[in-house]
Structures are given as structure tokens and as C-alpha cells.
Design a protein around this motif. Structure first.
Motif, mmCIF file in Angstrom:
data_model
loop_
_atom_site.group_PDB
_atom_site.id
_atom_site.type_symbol
_atom_site.label_atom_id
_atom_site.label_comp_id
_atom_site.label_asym_id
_atom_site.label_seq_id
_atom_site.Cartn_x
_atom_site.Cartn_y
_atom_site.Cartn_z
ATOM 1 N N UNK A 1 39.239 40.828 40.531
ATOM 2 C CA UNK A 1 39.816 39.642 41.242
ATOM 3 C C UNK A 1 40.451 38.439 40.046
ATOM 4 N N UNK A 2 39.589 38.347 39.026
ATOM 5 C CA UNK A 2 40.220 37.560 38.162
ATOM 6 C C UNK A 2 41.219 37.961 37.323
ATOM 7 N N UNK A 3 41.443 39.196 37.145
ATOM 8 C CA UNK A 3 42.396 39.669 36.467
ATOM 9 C C UNK A 3 43.795 39.387 36.992
ATOM 10 N N UNK A 4 43.920 39.191 38.120
ATOM 11 C CA UNK A 4 45.327 38.767 38.674
ATOM 12 C C UNK A 4 45.492 37.267 39.120
ATOM 13 N N UNK A 5 44.500 36.364 38.344
ATOM 14 C CA UNK A 5 44.239 35.077 38.675
ATOM 15 C C UNK A 5 44.864 34.283 37.628
ATOM 16 N N UNK A 6 45.719 33.263 37.823
ATOM 17 C CA UNK A 6 46.293 32.346 36.604
ATOM 18 C C UNK A 6 45.010 31.184 36.561
ATOM 19 N N UNK A 7 44.868 30.709 35.045
ATOM 20 C CA UNK A 7 43.926 29.779 35.003
ATOM 21 C C UNK A 7 44.323 28.391 35.864
ATOM 22 N N UNK A 8 45.465 28.153 36.121
ATOM 23 C CA UNK A 8 45.954 26.992 36.950
ATOM 24 C C UNK A 8 45.556 26.781 38.382
ATOM 25 N N UNK A 9 45.178 27.948 38.840
ATOM 26 C CA UNK A 9 44.840 28.300 40.263
ATOM 27 C C UNK A 9 43.513 27.831 40.400
ATOM 28 N N UNK A 10 43.119 27.330 41.589
ATOM 29 C CA UNK A 10 41.664 26.804 41.875
ATOM 30 C C UNK A 10 40.812 27.993 42.135
ATOM 31 N N UNK A 11 41.362 29.119 42.234
ATOM 32 C CA UNK A 11 40.372 30.314 42.584
ATOM 33 C C UNK A 11 39.980 31.114 41.239
ATOM 34 N N UNK A 12 40.908 30.713 40.099
ATOM 35 C CA UNK A 12 40.283 31.307 39.056
ATOM 36 C C UNK A 12 38.961 30.524 38.324
ATOM 37 N N UNK A 13 38.752 29.122 38.909
ATOM 38 C CA UNK A 13 37.561 28.423 38.416
ATOM 39 C C UNK A 13 36.501 28.977 39.238
ATOM 40 N N UNK A 14 36.936 29.364 40.559
ATOM 41 C CA UNK A 14 35.964 29.638 41.404
ATOM 42 C C UNK A 14 35.140 30.845 40.855
ATOM 43 N N UNK A 15 36.273 31.751 40.581
ATOM 44 C CA UNK A 15 35.804 33.335 40.205
ATOM 45 C C UNK A 15 35.080 33.290 38.785
ATOM 46 N N UNK A 16 35.659 32.491 37.773
ATOM 47 C CA UNK A 16 35.014 32.206 36.310
ATOM 48 C C UNK A 16 33.672 31.871 36.640
ATOM 49 N N UNK A 17 33.167 30.773 37.425
ATOM 50 C CA UNK A 17 32.189 30.323 37.898
ATOM 51 C C UNK A 17 31.205 31.173 38.273
ATOM 52 N N UNK A 18 31.680 32.231 39.400
ATOM 53 C CA UNK A 18 30.852 33.038 39.749
ATOM 54 C C UNK A 18 30.293 34.092 38.999
ATOM 55 N N UNK A 19 31.443 34.554 37.886
ATOM 56 C CA UNK A 19 31.156 35.393 36.871
ATOM 57 C C UNK A 19 30.166 35.238 36.073
ATOM 58 N N UNK A 20 30.150 33.879 35.510
ATOM 59 C CA UNK A 20 29.105 33.392 34.332
ATOM 60 C C UNK A 20 27.796 33.237 35.051
ATOM 61 N N UNK A 21 27.712 32.667 36.393
ATOM 62 C CA UNK A 21 26.353 32.859 37.055
ATOM 63 C C UNK A 21 25.855 34.256 37.085
ATOM 64 N N UNK A 22 26.681 35.131 37.487
ATOM 65 C CA UNK A 22 25.769 36.574 37.975
ATOM 66 C C UNK A 22 25.521 37.124 36.346
#
Length: 187
Positions: free
Chosen positions: A88-109
Motif C-alpha cells: 500500500x505504501x509503494x503507491x503513496x506519496x510522502x505529502x499524502x496523509x495516508x503515507x504517514x498513517x501507513x509508515x506509522x503502522x509499518x514501524x509499529x508492526x
């Protein structure tokens, strides 16, 4: 990555390198373009690491560790979850709020997965497996990381022998795509 030493030393060094990349992501402000560069590097490292674990570490855990099947199954579930987040993160741009949500989830996991491996799985394997077997697994893991894919393939098989058959070809295609696109590199 390829550090020498037994399988546990090798994988723990990988864990430290991934945590270092997480730190670089966390140090940058939300929306910064380099967060994507580091996220791509994390993905590349994690995929290689996961493929090597799935091909060699978890089968060894099943074979040598009491209750190894349930331990390995839990780790594989963690990998599947993380791989879907990376996809999901692969297609997400860093300026998008979804990027922050996904990277946060990935780091937690990943941080939970690392803690579980280092506190439970690694000590159990060290206790149950002869040192020469751990050294041999270290060599196999280093070899597997050289041919492993660098992009998430959530639908790919994650159990031997199918994962070993698929990884080299997929890995080659991924590395060519990475080279052509400059993925994971600062421009």
C-alpha cells in the motif's frame, strides 16, 4: 546487507539497520520527499530479510524448537501484514496523509515483530540448535538475501519450497526495475 556470523547475529544486524532507517524517517517532517526514499530503502531491506527468514529461519524453528510450528506461523502472519502495508505504501506519496498513517503502522508492526523475534524466537533457537547449524543458516540467509525480491509481492507463496523457486526470478526483475527507476536512492 551481509554481515557474517551465525543466523541470529545476521538477522539482528538487519533489525538494527531497519531501525536506523525508521529513525531517519521519524527525524524528517511530515511530507518531506526523503521520507519516501527511506521508506523504499526500508521496504527493500525488509523484503530481503523476510524472504531469507521464510526460506531458512522458520523451517529451522519448526524443526528444532519445541512449539516451533506455532512460533513460525505467528512470524509468517506478521510478515503477511507488513508486506500488505508495504504494498500500500509503494503507491503513496510522502505529502499524502495516508503515507504517514501507513509508515506509522509499518514501524509499529516491525518493531513488535523484531521484539518478539529477539525476546522469544532467537533465544529458543539458540538453545535448541547446535552452533554449527546456526552458522550454516547464517550463510544460507546471506545467500538468500542476494537473490531475494526487493518489492512486496503479497500474493507470492511464503512457505518452502514454492518461495525458494519464485524468489530468484522475482528478485532479478525487482532489481532491474529498481535500477531503472533509481528506487531507494537519493537523486
Amino acid at each position: 546487507m551481509g554481515h557474517g556470523g551465525n543466523v541470529i547475529d545476521e538477522l539482528m544486524t538487519d533489525h538494527r539497520e531497519v531501525e536506523e532507517l525508521f529513525g531517519k524517517i521519524e527525524a524528517l517532517p511530515a511530507g518531506h520527499k526523503d521520507r519516501k526514499v527511506y521508506a523504499d530503502q526500508v521496504t527493500m531491506e525488509l523484503i530481503r530479510h523476510s524472504v531469507a527468514e521464510e526460506a531458512y529461519l522458520y523451517p529451522a524453528v519448526r524443526e528444532h524448537v519445541p512449539n516451533g510450528d506455532s512460533m513460525a506461523d505467528r512470524e509468517l502472519e506478521d510478515h503477511a501484514t507488513a508486506e500488505q502495508i508495504m504494498k500500500d505504501l509503494e503507491s503513496c506519496e510522502p505529502a499524502h496523509a495516508e503515507f504517514d498513517r501507513l509508515i506509522g503502522r509499518l514501524m509499529t508492526e516491525i518493531r513488535q515483530h523484531v521484539a518478539d523475534e529477539e525476546e522469544n524466537l532467537f533465544p529458543s533457537l539458540r538453545a535448541a540448535c547446535p552452533p554449527e547449524k546456526l552458522d550454516e543458516l547464517g550463510d544460507k540467509v546471506r545467500q538468500a538475501k542476494k537473490t531475494a525480491p526487493t518489492r512486496p509481492h503479497p500474493s507470492a507463496p511464503d512457505k518452502p519450497p514454492a518461495n525458494k523457486l519464485l524468489a530468484p526470478g522475482t528478485g532479478l526483475v525487482d532489481r532491474i526495475r529498481d535500477a531503472l527507476s533509481g528506487r531507494g536512492k537519493h537523486h
